[in-house]
Design an enzyme around this catalytic site. Structure first.
Site, PDB file in Angstrom:
ATOM      1  N   GLU A 121       0.842  -1.214   0.000  1.00 56.88           N
ATOM      2  CA  GLU A 121       0.000   0.000   0.000  1.00 56.88           C
ATOM      3  C   GLU A 121       0.875   1.262   0.000  1.00 56.88           C
ATOM      4  O   GLU A 121       0.558   2.255  -0.676  1.00 56.88           O
ATOM      5  CB  GLU A 121      -0.929   0.006   1.225  1.00 56.88           C
ATOM      6  CG  GLU A 121      -1.850   1.225   1.218  1.00 56.88           C
ATOM      7  CD  GLU A 121      -2.692   1.348   2.490  1.00 56.88           C
ATOM      8  OE1 GLU A 121      -3.130   0.317   3.034  1.00 56.88           O
ATOM      9  OE2 GLU A 121      -2.911   2.488   2.929  1.00 56.88           O
ATOM     10  N   SER A 132      -0.131  -9.531   6.435  1.00 59.72           N
ATOM     11  CA  SER A 132      -1.298  -8.660   6.585  1.00 59.72           C
ATOM     12  C   SER A 132      -1.007  -7.612   7.662  1.00 59.72           C
ATOM     13  O   SER A 132      -0.925  -7.930   8.852  1.00 59.72           O
ATOM     14  CB  SER A 132      -2.519  -9.504   6.974  1.00 59.72           C
ATOM     15  OG  SER A 132      -3.506  -8.687   7.551  1.00 59.72           O
ATOM     16  N   SER A 136      -8.453  -9.390   6.345  1.00 60.25           N
ATOM     17  CA  SER A 136      -8.396 -10.243   5.158  1.00 60.25           C
ATOM     18  C   SER A 136      -8.553 -11.729   5.499  1.00 60.25           C
ATOM     19  O   SER A 136      -8.311 -12.586   4.651  1.00 60.25           O
ATOM     20  CB  SER A 136      -7.072 -10.007   4.414  1.00 60.25           C
ATOM     21  OG  SER A 136      -5.997  -9.975   5.328  1.00 60.25           O
TER      22      SER A 136
END
Ligand code: SF4
Length: 324
Positions: free
Chosen positions: A133, A230, A275
């Site tokens: 990201e 994650s 997620s």
């Protein structure tokens, strides 16, 4: 018969899938239904191997870069984490048909960064180096326009070109508490810094951290179901540890549980990153049920009602209005 030890399990609420992850998975599934296999996906659509393997079984092909995709008209989906501007530009240059599964809350940060740049501000991005990201957000603007700040020490060392013309944005999945310390340092040093209109850390990250904070002080151990890559899942482990539960651990799948960590416990909290699907939480609970006499209760009632629109190409056609 040997009796199993009792274990009170508290399920943190909310936990698991967020609206951005749900939308990204739907985009791949609907693209497979509509266009058939293969559907190429740039980067793991969400950071969960179980989800990725399930989509691969249905015909998705995961790549890291567009140059791994042969010429043709198969669709390519960009992952929920967002991509640098060079990626859609590269896809257009090759006449690829692409669908963008970037979470709208990540896109919001991209828009903010672009606005600050257009208005002549130097931008600080609070986030973790190397996270996909962060690469996507930094890649919205030319090199040098965005400086990454990971820690309070980085914030203390940052030297802007003009302290009157700076702004900050953040990664969406950070620790709320760590970030507020970094923001406090920046605001103290640069009172004119422009803040985000609305918090960049997303609702799902914030809510899952709040739920863990409420449960962690009252349990002997806490399991976060999620993948090591994650970001929001790893943050949940840290939040639990700081909130009074030293024995907080990330668990990817039930068969990876290190049972030595749970010897002698009588209370356990369970949550899941944004997620991690419910099926993996159920699997972990089942694994504990094999070894303990479990009683499961849910903490809190906080429900989330956020949904995001699908890309236009994948929306169902509206049913015709009778008589129209
Ligand atoms: Fe979007 Fe937040 Fe989910 Fe990331 S964790 S996909 S930013 S809602």
């Amino acid at each position: 018969m040997q009796t199993r030890p009792q274990l009170d399990i508290t399920l943190c609420a909310p936990r698991g899938f967020c609206a951005g992850v749900d939308r990204a998975i739907q985009i791949v599934e609907l693209a497979l239904e509509k266009y058939g296999a293969p559907v190429y996906v740039r980067h793991a659509i969400v950071h969960n191997k179980y989800v990725v393997d399930g989509l691969r079984d249905k015909g998705a092909v995961f790549v890291e870069e567009l140059d791994e995709i042969p010429d043709g008209d198969a669709p390519v989906v960009f992952s929920a984490h967002g991509v640098p501007k060079s990626v859609p530009a590269g896809a257009k240059a090759r006449n690829m048909f692409f669908l963008d599964a970037t979470c709208p809350l990540v896109s919001k940060v991209h828009i903010e960064a672009n606005r600050h740049h257009a208005e002549g501000r130097e931008i600080i991005l609070i986030g973790h180096a190397g996270h996909v990201e962060v690469i996507g957000t930094m890649g919205q603007l030319p090199e040098g326009a965005v400086t990454l700040v990971e820690t309070v020490a980085d914030a203390e060392a940052f030297e802007p070109r003009d302290p009157e013309k700076i702004a900050f944005v953040t990664q969406t999945t950070l620790s709320v508490d760590d970030t507020s310390e970094i923001v406090a340092a920046l605001r103290r040093r640069f009172p004119a810094i422009t803040l985000p209109h609305k918090e960049d850390i997303c609702y799902a990250t914030t809510n899952r951290q709040e739920a863990v904070k409420a449960v962690a002080p009252n349990v002997d151990a806490l399991v976060v179901v999620g993948a090591p890559e994650s970001s929001n899942s790893v943050r949940l482990v840290e939040v639990a540890q700081r909130s009074g539960c030293d024995n907080a651990v990330l668990v990817e799948r039930a068969d990876k549980i290190d049972w030595s960590r749970f010897e002698g416990i009588s209370t356990l909290g369970i949550t899941a990153g944004a997620s991690a699907p419910d099926a993996l939480v159920d699997e972990v609970i089942e694994a504990f049920a094999q070894r303990f006499d479990i009683k499961v209760t849910a903490s809190g009632q906080q429900r989330e009602h956020i949904t995001f629109n699908l890309p236009r190409e994948l929306r169902q056609p509206q049913a015709a209005t009778p008589g129209a």
